[in-house]
Each structure stands twice: as structure tokens, then as C-alpha cells.
Scaffold this motif. Structure first.
Motif, mmCIF file in Angstrom:
data_model
loop_
_atom_site.group_PDB
_atom_site.id
_atom_site.type_symbol
_atom_site.label_atom_id
_atom_site.label_comp_id
_atom_site.label_asym_id
_atom_site.label_seq_id
_atom_site.Cartn_x
_atom_site.Cartn_y
_atom_site.Cartn_z
ATOM 1 N N ALA A 122 0.834 -1.199 0.000
ATOM 2 C CA ALA A 122 0.000 0.000 0.000
ATOM 3 C C ALA A 122 0.869 1.250 0.000
ATOM 4 O O ALA A 122 2.088 1.182 0.167
ATOM 5 N N ARG A 123 0.223 2.382 -0.171
ATOM 6 C CA ARG A 123 0.927 3.655 -0.064
ATOM 7 C C ARG A 123 1.200 3.957 1.406
ATOM 8 O O ARG A 123 0.577 3.414 2.298
ATOM 9 N N ALA A 145 -11.611 2.217 -0.340
ATOM 10 C CA ALA A 145 -11.027 1.131 -1.126
ATOM 11 C C ALA A 145 -10.411 1.717 -2.389
ATOM 12 O O ALA A 145 -10.940 2.669 -2.955
ATOM 13 N N PRO A 146 -9.284 1.176 -2.833
ATOM 14 C CA PRO A 146 -8.659 1.719 -4.042
ATOM 15 C C PRO A 146 -9.518 1.452 -5.271
ATOM 16 O O PRO A 146 -10.215 0.438 -5.353
ATOM 17 N N ARG A 181 6.447 3.668 -7.756
ATOM 18 C CA ARG A 181 7.276 4.532 -6.929
ATOM 19 C C ARG A 181 7.151 4.154 -5.448
ATOM 20 O O ARG A 181 7.959 4.564 -4.632
ATOM 21 N N TYR A 182 6.135 3.396 -5.086
ATOM 22 C CA TYR A 182 5.971 2.990 -3.695
ATOM 23 C C TYR A 182 6.735 1.707 -3.387
ATOM 24 O O TYR A 182 6.682 1.200 -2.283
ATOM 25 N N PHE A 183 7.428 1.147 -4.386
ATOM 26 C CA PHE A 183 8.340 0.033 -4.130
ATOM 27 C C PHE A 183 9.549 0.585 -3.383
ATOM 28 O O PHE A 183 10.132 1.585 -3.786
ATOM 29 N N ASN A 184 9.929 -0.042 -2.313
ATOM 30 C CA ASN A 184 11.191 0.271 -1.653
ATOM 31 C C ASN A 184 11.628 -0.966 -0.880
ATOM 32 O O ASN A 184 10.979 -2.001 -0.941
ATOM 33 N N LEU A 191 1.695 -6.984 2.942
ATOM 34 C CA LEU A 191 1.170 -8.230 3.487
ATOM 35 C C LEU A 191 1.703 -9.350 2.610
ATOM 36 O O LEU A 191 1.654 -9.253 1.378
ATOM 37 N N TYR A 192 2.220 -10.390 3.249
ATOM 38 C CA TYR A 192 2.859 -11.496 2.539
ATOM 39 C C TYR A 192 2.152 -12.815 2.805
ATOM 40 O O TYR A 192 1.685 -13.053 3.930
ATOM 41 N N LYS A 193 2.129 -13.682 1.819
ATOM 42 C CA LYS A 193 1.797 -15.069 2.094
ATOM 43 C C LYS A 193 2.888 -15.622 2.990
ATOM 44 O O LYS A 193 4.075 -15.376 2.764
ATOM 45 N N ARG A 194 2.480 -16.390 3.975
ATOM 46 C CA ARG A 194 3.454 -16.883 4.942
ATOM 47 C C ARG A 194 4.571 -17.688 4.292
ATOM 48 O O ARG A 194 5.744 -17.598 4.683
#
Length: 201
Positions: A122-123, A145-146, A181-184, A191-194
Motif C-alpha cells: 500500500a501507499r 477502497a482503491p 514509486r511505492y516500491f522500496n 502483506l505477505y503469504k506466509r
């Protein structure tokens, strides 16, 4: 979708170190999530202020909170301890000075379930200590919601693109989506799959 699959268990891992000024804002924002099927793992990384006591206070008040006390080893050691203790099908991280929007987990989980992706992002926005009350109040309302969810099938390429300023500027001029641009490198606000963390520390 079966009920069990529609409300998977989420673990939120929070490394804690000398955060007494803002820790309550962080934990309150997690416990106040619109998505409630979650656990909060507070990892006290040898804090020397009142943070350990604040963590224990939350654990006594809400059975979704687990506290791990350990000698100081840094944020990676604390996150690893949280991963080892996590029970969730999905994993999220928060820093002890973060304030999560009320719908953060709900919307990130929706993005994963609706796309089949392994990670959602998310942002975020930066704020100072003087803005804690204002940001906490805004976050408690919950974001809309986006309108769209952007899927990156080749995340490495997206990651490389965002760190090339000229490509970003060209993309902006051409009216392209600039969500990349929100990748860092940070692991918060995701949130990740376990299973992405299986065998990785």
C-alpha cells in the motif's frame, strides 16, 4: 469461497525498542483494524525505557497480543523472533512508530485474495511526532477502497524501474501508472503469504 478461507489468520510483527512516546499509537492502530482475525507479536528487543511494560500491558488486555522479550540484537533479530512465533497464514510487519490505517490489513488481504499475488503493498506517508494525534485520528477513520489494484508480474523489473529517475519522469509524462514509486526495500506496509518466509530469516 468457504468461510475459513475468507478470514485467514494474519500475524502482525512489531519490533519494539525505546518507543514509549509512540508505541501506544502503533499498537492501538493494529488492534483497531477492521480486519480482526489477527495476532500482534510485540518483540521487545531489550528496550531500556517503559516499552517492555507497555507491551505487557497490551498482552494482559487483549489475547491477540503476544510479547517476546529478548536481549538487544537489532531489528532483524526481532523480526526473525516474530517470524518464528507467528501462526498466521499471512504475515505483516510494522515498525513501532507506524500508525496503520484502520483498513490496512483488510485492503491488503483483499488485494492478495482477489489477484492470487504473493505480496501486496500500500501507499504510505511520513509524519513527525508533532502530528501523532492528527495521523491517528485520520487512520482511525479508514481509507476508501482503491479504485484499481496494480499487479506486477515482473516485480524485479518494476523495482529497477522505480529507482531510475529518468524512467519515472518519462512514465509520469506519458500518463502511466506510477504506483511502482511505492516500491522500496522496507517490509512494512505490505502483506505477505506466509510461505514466502519459509526458511528465510
Amino acid at each position: 469461497m468457504p468461510a475459513a478461507e475468507s478470514t485467514p489468520f494474519v500475524s502482525v510483527i512489531v519490533p519494539v525498542y525505546n518507543a514509549e512516546k509512540y508505541l501506544r499509537y502503533c499498537v492501538d492502530s493494529i488492534l483497531g483494524q477492521s480486519y480482526t482475525n489477527l495476532e500482534v507479536i510485540l518483540v521487545d528487543d531489550g528496550a531500556k525505557d517503559s516499552s517492555p511494560a507497555i507491551c505487557d500491558e497490551y498482552a494482559a488486555q487483549d489475547d491477540r497480543v503476544t510479547v517476546i522479550h529478548q536481549t538487544n540484537g537489532g531489528i532483524s533479530k526481532a523480526q526473525n523472533a516474530g517470524l518464528d512465533a507467528a501462526h498466521g497464514e499471512y504475515i505483516a510487519f510494522a515498525d513501532n512508530d507506524d500508525i496503520l490505517d484502520r483498513r490496512n490489513i483488510e485492503l491488503l488481504l483483499h488485494a492478495l485474495l482477489s489477484t492470487g499475488a504473493d505480496m501486496s503493498k500500500a501507499r504510505w506517508r511520513q509524519f513527525g511526532v508533532s502530528q501523532l494525534e492528527e495521523v491517528a485520528a485520520d487512520a482511525a477513520v479508514g481509507a476508501d477502497a482503491p479504485g484499481t489494484i496494480t499487479v506486477f508480474e515482473h516485480p524485479l523489473a518494476a523495482y529497477q524501474t522505480v529507482f531510475c529517475k529518468s524512467l519515472r519522469l518519462i512514465g509520469d509524462k506519458l500518463g502511466r501508472h506510477t504506483e511502482a514509486r511505492y516500491f522500496n526495500e522496507a517490509n512494512w506496509c505490505r502483506l505477505y503469504k506466509r510461505e514466502l518466509w519459509d526458511g528465510i530469516r
